[in-house]
Design a protein around this motif. Structure first.
Motif, short mmCIF file in Angstrom:
data_model
loop_
_atom_site.label_atom_id
_atom_site.label_comp_id
_atom_site.label_asym_id
_atom_site.label_seq_id
_atom_site.Cartn_x
_atom_site.Cartn_y
_atom_site.Cartn_z
N VAL A 10 0.84 -1.20 0.00
CA VAL A 10 0.00 0.00 0.00
C VAL A 10 0.88 1.24 0.00
CG1 VAL A 10 -1.80 1.30 1.19
CG2 VAL A 10 -1.84 -1.20 1.24
N GLN A 11 0.60 2.14 -0.91
CA GLN A 11 1.28 3.44 -0.96
C GLN A 11 0.21 4.52 -0.83
OE1 GLN A 11 3.92 3.83 -4.34
NE2 GLN A 11 4.10 1.61 -4.51
N PHE A 12 0.57 5.63 -0.24
CA PHE A 12 -0.36 6.74 -0.11
C PHE A 12 0.05 7.84 -1.08
CE2 PHE A 12 -0.49 4.37 3.82
CZ PHE A 12 -1.86 4.19 4.00
N SER A 13 -0.84 8.14 -1.99
CA SER A 13 -0.53 9.10 -3.05
C SER A 13 -1.67 10.10 -3.20
CB SER A 13 -0.33 8.38 -4.39
OG SER A 13 0.69 7.41 -4.29
N ASP A 14 -1.37 11.20 -3.91
CA ASP A 14 -2.42 12.16 -4.23
C ASP A 14 -3.12 11.70 -5.49
OD1 ASP A 14 -2.31 14.44 -2.30
OD2 ASP A 14 -0.21 14.41 -2.92
N VAL A 15 -4.38 11.32 -5.36
CA VAL A 15 -5.18 10.85 -6.48
C VAL A 15 -6.38 11.79 -6.62
CG1 VAL A 15 -6.59 8.96 -7.38
CG2 VAL A 15 -4.45 8.46 -6.20
N ASN A 16 -6.52 12.35 -7.80
CA ASN A 16 -7.59 13.33 -8.04
C ASN A 16 -7.58 14.44 -6.98
OD1 ASN A 16 -8.54 10.79 -9.56
ND2 ASN A 16 -9.91 12.39 -10.31
N GLY A 17 -6.38 14.88 -6.66
CA GLY A 17 -6.23 16.02 -5.77
C GLY A 17 -6.46 15.74 -4.31
N ALA A 18 -6.51 14.47 -3.91
CA ALA A 18 -6.76 14.15 -2.51
C ALA A 18 -5.95 12.91 -2.11
CB ALA A 18 -8.25 13.89 -2.28
N PRO A 19 -5.60 12.78 -0.82
CA PRO A 19 -4.88 11.58 -0.38
C PRO A 19 -5.69 10.32 -0.64
CG PRO A 19 -4.84 13.30 1.30
CD PRO A 19 -5.84 13.73 0.27
N ALA A 20 -5.04 9.29 -1.12
CA ALA A 20 -5.71 8.02 -1.40
C ALA A 20 -4.73 6.87 -1.14
CB ALA A 20 -6.21 7.97 -2.84
N ALA A 21 -5.28 5.68 -0.93
CA ALA A 21 -4.46 4.49 -0.74
C ALA A 21 -4.40 3.73 -2.06
CB ALA A 21 -5.06 3.60 0.35
#
Length: 301
Positions: A254-265
């Motif tokens: 699991v990585q935590f990234s900015d997806v569609n402008g918001a934090p996501a897993a």
């Protein structure tokens, strides 16, 4: 003849990112957006570009009209989609994600609401709210009068405001809640999950019929918790690995990234993305969980 051709390419490329952004917000998928931009390029390359006074306005008009036409054509495809249909997630750089105007216009929760608008309403909303175009220019882009564009804009904005979630936590807090959520899921922490979810929490999964995933929205804190903790058991992990087409040896990361402008897993297995979890948070509690597992929507991540 070569020089004008080079200049036409440079003029188009100057606006490519903008055009892709317009098309993506109207269509909700990167593949469709890229196809529209490519078609816009073909129109541009065959036009008398020397007579174009405003490249940006001209290209936005062409791209918007192509996107509206494409959205109408693919409407039946989405109606027959297996399970729930969610927009295609896109990774946004952390510095870009900090820009509110971009963040709010590509949020998955907003794009989901935009799916309920008509193609014209959606186009007007995107051009006005995301790119701040004047209604006169929007009317030109969609082939309608300025008055009609205003009417469409008011109707679309009212509809969006009624259905759009209200975010009341900052990015740092959203990241923290997302990390705690994944930790509770991984540990099978039933009490921890219950404490994080709103009473009316929902889980919306998109497997597209290609990956095993709930076909209907799971509603209610207890049902959502049961589903999430069930896939955290040894048997559940095996089911999940099989569901996303991963071998046991691949393992899950699991990585935590900015997806569609918001934090996501972002969950990966064997070097490829297999699932994205994005959360809608209200009053400090998780209101909606978007689980995107359709491999066709994850390949670009």
């Amino acid at each position: 003849m070569i020089r004008p051709r080079i200049m036409a390419v440079e003029r188009f490329e100057e606006h490519r990112d903008l055009l892709t952004g317009v098309a993506y917000r109207i269509l909700g998928t990167v593949a469709d957006a890229e196809d529209v931009v490519q078609e816009a390029w073909l129109r541009w390359s065959g036009a008398d570009t020397a007579a174009v006074d405003n490249d940006r306005a001209y290209l936005i008009k062409v791209t918007t009209r192509l996107a509206i036409d494409r959205l109408r054509r693919i409407a039946s495809r989405r109606e027959s989609y297996v399970g729930q249909w969610l927009p295609e997630p896109v990774v946004t750089a952390a510095d870009v994600a900090e820009r509110v105007e971009l963040t709010t216009s590509v949020e998955l929760a907003l794009l989901v609401v935009l799916e309920t608008l008509s193609p014209l309403e959606r186009a007007v909303f995107v051009l006005r709210e995301a790119f701040a175009l004047p209604y006169a220019e929007i009317g030109e882009a969609i082939g309608r009068s300025e008055a009609t564009a205003r009417q469409l804009g008011r109707r679309a904005k009212q509809h969006v405001e009624e259905g759009r979630p209200r975010f009341d936590v900052d990015r740092v807090r959203r990241r923290e809640i997302t990390e705690r959520f994944i930790g509770a899921c991984s540990d099978g922490d039933l009490d921890g999950l219950i404490a994080m979810l709103a009473a009316d929490a929902t889980l919306v999964a998109d497997g597209g019929g290609k990956i095993k995933a709930p076909l209907r929205t799971i509603a209610g804190r207890e049902k959502v918790t049961r589903f999430l903790t069930s896939i955290a058991t040894e048997a559940g992990v095996r089911w999940f690995m099989d569901a996303v087409g991963a071998a046991a040896a691949d393992g899950l990361t699991v990585q935590f990234s900015d997806v569609n402008g918001a934090p996501a897993a972002v969950v990966t297995a064997g070097g490829r993305v297999v699932t994205v979890f994005s959360l809608v948070i209200r009053d400090g509690l998780i209101e909606t969980i978007y689980m995107i597992a359709n491999p066709e929507k994850l390949s670009r991540l």
